[in-house]
Write a protein that holds these residues in place. Sequence first.
Motif: not given
Length: 338
Positions: A213-226
């Motif tokens: 239920g979210i847009d994941l594009s801002p998370l691309i390139g982030e560590s799994i913890e972030r």
Amino acid sequence: AVPTHKLVFRIVVLALLLIFGFVVSQILYKQEIKEQEASRRALEESERKFRELAELLPEPVFEIDLSFRLTYANQRAYELFGYTQQELAAGLSGLDMVVPEDRERALSTLEKRVAGFNPGVMEYTARRKDGSTFPMQFHASLAMDEEGRPESVRGIVIDITDRKLAEEGLRESERRFRNIVEASPMGVLLYELKESGVLVLEGANTSAERILGIDLSPLIGESIERAFPLLAETEVPARFREVASEGTPWDTGGLHYQHGDISGIYDVSAFQTAPNQMAVLFLDVTEKKKAEDDLRSSEERLRLATRSGRVGIWEYEIALDRLEWDELTFELYGVSSH
């Protein structure tokens, strides 16, 4: 007037100096000739060894002058490109061995080498005498004359047809994989384990965004913890790193996650897709878990109700011809369940 004996002495000294100078100049001249001869022989020996070694190599070896005219080619070069030694002796140009659209780039590269710039390994589309083509790598270095001036370029040609086919096959495989990932009804997250040990989110399919239920594009390139902070408090990141580095699949059911806009219970499966790369497949089983909990609660209420009302329950499976009683039925009939 200068006395005769002094004049004679001066003439003799001058003559001796002239003779000495002549002798020294001859010695130096002969020494220079010897050094030039030694240099010439060393150069010839170096050329001989170069050609002997070139003939042993399984790859084409070339030498071209600064006008791109071929001055040497080993036997493997003749075999691969289809030319003869007579054609080379007649003034064959190295430009004839690349397709027309690559010739300007080849000339530019030669100019850069002569100017002292090393362009590194170059790739061209090679052209055989019969017009057929193949992809090649050209490894080259600049050769100097005795005075240190650019004289020619020597290089090795490597046929990279197999490598290009493998690369194309890999791209096709990746394309198919991504198509499958994108079409999957399951959420898919792609991770890469960096040399530093950081596990980075590299991609996600549309189903992952729909399920979470979210847009994941801002998370691309982030560590799994972030990207998913609550996972840092679980074994999941360590397990995922093992999957990416060692290739051992891992799955878990009923993973609870509630942070920000993400809230649910998920079944998760992780597997390696390439060295240090992995995919995570997941499904939202929140409703399923709720239904299972409701069913267990309902069954427990039924059990309590039947026991309090002294009602036995039995079930007969016709297909298996099997009769099953609950504990209270055995008790009511006075029969042991064992």
